[in-house]
Design a protein around this motif. Structure first.
Motif, PDB file in Angstrom:
ATOM      1  N   GLU A   6      -6.459 -44.710  33.450  1.00  0.00           N
ATOM      2  CA  GLU A   6      -6.611 -44.040  32.164  1.00  0.00           C
ATOM      3  C   GLU A   6      -8.030 -44.252  31.654  1.00  0.00           C
ATOM      4  OE1 GLU A   6      -5.123 -44.637  27.551  1.00  0.00           O
ATOM      5  OE2 GLU A   6      -4.290 -45.907  29.118  1.00  0.00           O
ATOM      6  N   LEU A   7      -8.647 -43.185  31.181  1.00  0.00           N
ATOM      7  CA  LEU A   7      -9.949 -43.297  30.526  1.00  0.00           C
ATOM      8  C   LEU A   7      -9.670 -43.722  29.089  1.00  0.00           C
ATOM      9  CD1 LEU A   7     -13.018 -42.880  30.506  1.00  0.00           C
ATOM     10  CD2 LEU A   7     -12.584 -40.506  29.851  1.00  0.00           C
ATOM     11  N   VAL A   8     -10.077 -44.932  28.730  1.00  0.00           N
ATOM     12  CA  VAL A   8      -9.762 -45.491  27.417  1.00  0.00           C
ATOM     13  C   VAL A   8     -10.816 -45.124  26.380  1.00  0.00           C
ATOM     14  CG1 VAL A   8      -9.415 -47.639  26.118  1.00  0.00           C
ATOM     15  CG2 VAL A   8      -8.480 -47.405  28.426  1.00  0.00           C
ATOM     16  N   ASP A   9     -12.089 -45.274  26.742  1.00  0.00           N
ATOM     17  CA  ASP A   9     -13.152 -45.067  25.760  1.00  0.00           C
ATOM     18  C   ASP A   9     -14.482 -44.907  26.485  1.00  0.00           C
ATOM     19  OD1 ASP A   9     -14.267 -44.824  23.239  1.00  0.00           O
ATOM     20  OD2 ASP A   9     -14.252 -46.960  22.782  1.00  0.00           O
ATOM     21  N   ILE A  10     -15.440 -44.307  25.772  1.00  0.00           N
ATOM     22  CA  ILE A  10     -16.808 -44.176  26.283  1.00  0.00           C
ATOM     23  C   ILE A  10     -17.751 -44.520  25.135  1.00  0.00           C
ATOM     24  CG2 ILE A  10     -18.562 -42.585  27.142  1.00  0.00           C
ATOM     25  CD1 ILE A  10     -16.266 -40.995  28.442  1.00  0.00           C
TER      26      ILE A  10
END
Length: 157
Positions: free
Chosen positions: A23-27
């Protein structure tokens, strides 16, 4: 470029993470001192290891290089968000029900802007948290649109 760097990177990183079952959580795209950092946070129910971070970093670099959305030098870091992972999306809040959280609001609610306690419920409009002050527990209902930031919180002691 009309899109923000983080939006462009999210569009590139999301399918890479999904393909690996992550899962891409944050950038984050931030300047610290004289250096720029592009930080990509990934996770899964089982956590992530350094190998998975390396694969995402490599594949993301391959996509970023030809597109070149960042006009200057920067450091790309791919990592786990850690134990105090941010709660950004509705799904993050729903998954965190029953867990200890730290929430900051844009404006005071009952005279306070910081709440730490157990996330009891989230219905998409209201975040319900039980906070403990000394020995007394009280439930606080926070309108979702007033949440400035939220994360899981580690309890010490």
């Amino acid at each position: 470029m009309s899109k923000k760097v983080t939006e462009v990177v999210a569009e590139l990183a999301e399918p890479i993470a999904a393909e690996l079952g992550l899962e891409l959580v944050d950038i984050e795209y931030v300047k610290e001192g004289k250096n720029w950092f592009l930080r990509v946070f990934i996770d899964s129910d089982d956590g992530v290891d350094i190998e998975e971070c390396g694969i995402v970093s490599e594949r993301l670099s391959e996509k970023l290089d030809p597109l070149d959305p960042i006009p200057h030098n920067y450091f790309l870091e791919v990592s786990s968000p850690g134990a105090e992972r941010p709660l950004k999306k509705d799904a993050d809040f729903k998954k965190a029900i029953g867990k200890h959280v730290h929430i900051k609001t844009y404006e005071p609610i009952n005279g306070e802007k910081v709440f730490e306690g157990t996330l009891d419920a989230f219905d998409g409009e209201t975040v319900t948290v039980t906070v403990t002050v000394k020995t007394r527990k009280r439930q606080v209902q926070i309108p979702y649109e007033k949440v400035a930031g939220a994360r899981l919180a580690v309890i010490f002691g």
